[in-house]
Design a protein around this motif. Structure first.
Motif, PDB file in Angstrom:
ATOM      1  N   HIS A 108      35.601  48.681  14.777  1.00  0.00           N
ATOM      2  CA  HIS A 108      36.780  48.769  15.648  1.00  0.00           C
ATOM      3  C   HIS A 108      37.518  47.446  15.459  1.00  0.00           C
ATOM      4  N   SER A 109      38.733  47.491  14.935  1.00  0.00           N
ATOM      5  CA  SER A 109      39.368  46.266  14.430  1.00  0.00           C
ATOM      6  C   SER A 109      40.193  45.472  15.434  1.00  0.00           C
ATOM      7  N   HIS A 110      40.357  45.939  16.660  1.00  0.00           N
ATOM      8  CA  HIS A 110      41.098  45.141  17.644  1.00  0.00           C
ATOM      9  C   HIS A 110      40.687  45.604  19.038  1.00  0.00           C
ATOM     10  N   GLU A 111      39.912  44.754  19.697  1.00  0.00           N
ATOM     11  CA  GLU A 111      39.427  45.079  21.030  1.00  0.00           C
ATOM     12  C   GLU A 111      39.390  43.817  21.877  1.00  0.00           C
ATOM     13  N   HIS A 112      39.340  44.000  23.185  1.00  0.00           N
ATOM     14  CA  HIS A 112      39.168  42.890  24.124  1.00  0.00           C
ATOM     15  C   HIS A 112      37.972  43.237  25.007  1.00  0.00           C
ATOM     16  N   LEU A 113      36.927  42.439  24.910  1.00  0.00           N
ATOM     17  CA  LEU A 113      35.691  42.703  25.637  1.00  0.00           C
ATOM     18  C   LEU A 113      35.493  41.772  26.820  1.00  0.00           C
ATOM     19  N   ALA A 114      35.872  40.533  26.667  1.00  0.00           N
ATOM     20  CA  ALA A 114      35.675  39.538  27.729  1.00  0.00           C
ATOM     21  C   ALA A 114      36.905  38.641  27.774  1.00  0.00           C
ATOM     22  N   ALA A 115      37.543  38.592  28.948  1.00  0.00           N
ATOM     23  CA  ALA A 115      38.734  37.755  29.104  1.00  0.00           C
ATOM     24  C   ALA A 115      38.860  37.344  30.561  1.00  0.00           C
ATOM     25  N   TYR A 116      39.163  36.107  30.767  1.00  0.00           N
ATOM     26  CA  TYR A 116      39.322  35.559  32.107  1.00  0.00           C
ATOM     27  C   TYR A 116      40.788  35.199  32.303  1.00  0.00           C
ATOM     28  N   ALA A 117      41.583  36.195  32.636  1.00  0.00           N
ATOM     29  CA  ALA A 117      43.029  36.040  32.789  1.00  0.00           C
ATOM     30  C   ALA A 117      43.352  35.092  33.938  1.00  0.00           C
ATOM     31  N   THR A 118      44.507  34.457  33.828  1.00  0.00           N
ATOM     32  CA  THR A 118      44.975  33.594  34.912  1.00  0.00           C
ATOM     33  C   THR A 118      45.267  34.447  36.147  1.00  0.00           C
ATOM     34  N   GLU A 119      45.345  33.811  37.293  1.00  0.00           N
ATOM     35  CA  GLU A 119      45.620  34.536  38.538  1.00  0.00           C
ATOM     36  C   GLU A 119      46.949  35.286  38.458  1.00  0.00           C
ATOM     37  N   ARG A 120      47.957  34.639  37.884  1.00  0.00           N
ATOM     38  CA  ARG A 120      49.261  35.292  37.747  1.00  0.00           C
ATOM     39  C   ARG A 120      49.157  36.570  36.916  1.00  0.00           C
ATOM     40  N   LEU A 121      48.455  36.490  35.793  1.00  0.00           N
ATOM     41  CA  LEU A 121      48.315  37.669  34.936  1.00  0.00           C
ATOM     42  C   LEU A 121      47.490  38.752  35.619  1.00  0.00           C
ATOM     43  N   ARG A 122      46.462  38.365  36.359  1.00  0.00           N
ATOM     44  CA  ARG A 122      45.654  39.353  37.089  1.00  0.00           C
ATOM     45  C   ARG A 122      46.513  40.097  38.103  1.00  0.00           C
ATOM     46  N   ASN A 123      47.414  39.365  38.760  1.00  0.00           N
ATOM     47  CA  ASN A 123      48.295  39.999  39.740  1.00  0.00           C
ATOM     48  C   ASN A 123      49.328  40.901  39.087  1.00  0.00           C
ATOM     49  N   GLU A 124      49.853  40.483  37.948  1.00  0.00           N
ATOM     50  CA  GLU A 124      50.869  41.268  37.245  1.00  0.00           C
ATOM     51  C   GLU A 124      50.273  42.484  36.546  1.00  0.00           C
ATOM     52  N   GLN A 125      49.124  42.298  35.938  1.00  0.00           N
ATOM     53  CA  GLN A 125      48.490  43.354  35.155  1.00  0.00           C
ATOM     54  C   GLN A 125      46.976  43.329  35.399  1.00  0.00           C
ATOM     55  N   PRO A 126      46.521  43.922  36.498  1.00  0.00           N
ATOM     56  CA  PRO A 126      45.106  43.840  36.849  1.00  0.00           C
ATOM     57  C   PRO A 126      44.173  44.444  35.805  1.00  0.00           C
ATOM     58  N   ASP A 127      44.681  45.355  34.979  1.00  0.00           N
ATOM     59  CA  ASP A 127      43.817  45.935  33.953  1.00  0.00           C
ATOM     60  C   ASP A 127      43.478  44.952  32.840  1.00  0.00           C
ATOM     61  N   LEU A 128      44.116  43.781  32.840  1.00  0.00           N
ATOM     62  CA  LEU A 128      43.815  42.764  31.837  1.00  0.00           C
ATOM     63  C   LEU A 128      42.617  41.899  32.222  1.00  0.00           C
ATOM     64  N   LEU A 129      42.111  42.060  33.422  1.00  0.00           N
ATOM     65  CA  LEU A 129      40.966  41.288  33.872  1.00  0.00           C
ATOM     66  C   LEU A 129      39.690  41.915  33.317  1.00  0.00           C
ATOM     67  N   LEU A 130      39.041  41.202  32.453  1.00  0.00           N
ATOM     68  CA  LEU A 130      37.796  41.665  31.825  1.00  0.00           C
ATOM     69  C   LEU A 130      36.730  40.599  32.049  1.00  0.00           C
ATOM     70  N   ASP A 131      36.413  40.346  33.309  1.00  0.00           N
ATOM     71  CA  ASP A 131      35.577  39.199  33.650  1.00  0.00           C
ATOM     72  C   ASP A 131      34.111  39.542  33.913  1.00  0.00           C
ATOM     73  N   ASP A 132      33.694  40.766  33.570  1.00  0.00           N
ATOM     74  CA  ASP A 132      32.284  41.135  33.724  1.00  0.00           C
ATOM     75  C   ASP A 132      31.794  41.796  32.444  1.00  0.00           C
ATOM     76  N   PRO A 133      31.509  40.980  31.421  1.00  0.00           N
ATOM     77  CA  PRO A 133      31.110  41.538  30.125  1.00  0.00           C
ATOM     78  C   PRO A 133      29.882  42.443  30.201  1.00  0.00           C
ATOM     79  N   SER A 134      29.002  42.229  31.182  1.00  0.00           N
ATOM     80  CA  SER A 134      27.791  43.055  31.268  1.00  0.00           C
ATOM     81  C   SER A 134      28.136  44.534  31.482  1.00  0.00           C
ATOM     82  N   ARG A 135      29.303  44.805  32.073  1.00  0.00           N
ATOM     83  CA  ARG A 135      29.721  46.195  32.286  1.00  0.00           C
ATOM     84  C   ARG A 135      30.028  46.901  30.967  1.00  0.00           C
TER      85      ARG A 135
END
Length: 164
Positions: A22-49
């Motif tokens: 799979h050539s482009h994926e995002h598995l773990a990302a700790y978005a800034t608070e502003r980005l989390r508020n604007e686009q909550p689906d960008l928060l990937l802060d629990d890699p174990s899931r």
């Protein structure tokens, strides 16, 4: 990196060992608070899931994921290594920068040479001193425009490619 090998978060491997990738994926990302508020689906802060998803990917023939999260979007190379070790799915981590909003604070005041030196270190020494090496270089641009800081990121990526 050894010529002809692919750098994964757990070490170098032969390209033929990757399997379906799979050539482009995002598995773990700790978005800034502003980005989390604007686009909550960008928060990937629990890699174990993601373990179950990666195990399902492996079960249907998947072998490798190229993880394109970069430092300007809160990458976590140690989490990627842990995921790879737990699931057996090879993961290739990125260095470089995303588009616009993400990269601006990192690239607007930097030179391409400064950014390239950091990216080369991510490949040769490990990302942010973690010992987890990047295996791909990323840069992005905005839709219908290339901002000056995005051009800086693109030039840095090109210099990184030439150096590595």
């Amino acid at each position: 990196m050894t010529r002809g090998m692919i750098q994964t978060v757990t070490g170098e491997v032969r390209p033929e060992s990757l399997g379906f990738t799979h050539s482009h994926e995002h598995l773990a990302a700790y978005a800034t608070e502003r980005l989390r508020n604007e686009q909550p689906d960008l928060l990937l802060d629990d890699p174990s899931r993601l373990e179950i998803d990666l195990l399902d990917f492996k079960r249907v023939g998947g072998g490798c994921v190229v993880e394109m999260t970069t430092r300007d979007y809160g990458q976590d190379p140690v989490a990627l290594k842990t995921l790879s070790q737990k699931t057996g799915v090879k993961i290739v981590a990125a260095t470089g920068f995303n588009k616009g909003t993400y990269c601006r604070p990192f690239c607007e005041s930097a030179s391409p040479d400064e950014l390239a030196a950091q990216q080369v270190a991510d490949i040769r020494d490990g990302i942010n001193g973690t010992g987890v090496h990047a295996g791909v270089v990323k840069f992005g641009t905005s839709l219908d425009v290339i901002h000056p800081w995005e051009e800086t990121a693109a030039r840095a990526a090109a210099r990184t490619h030439r150096a590595t």
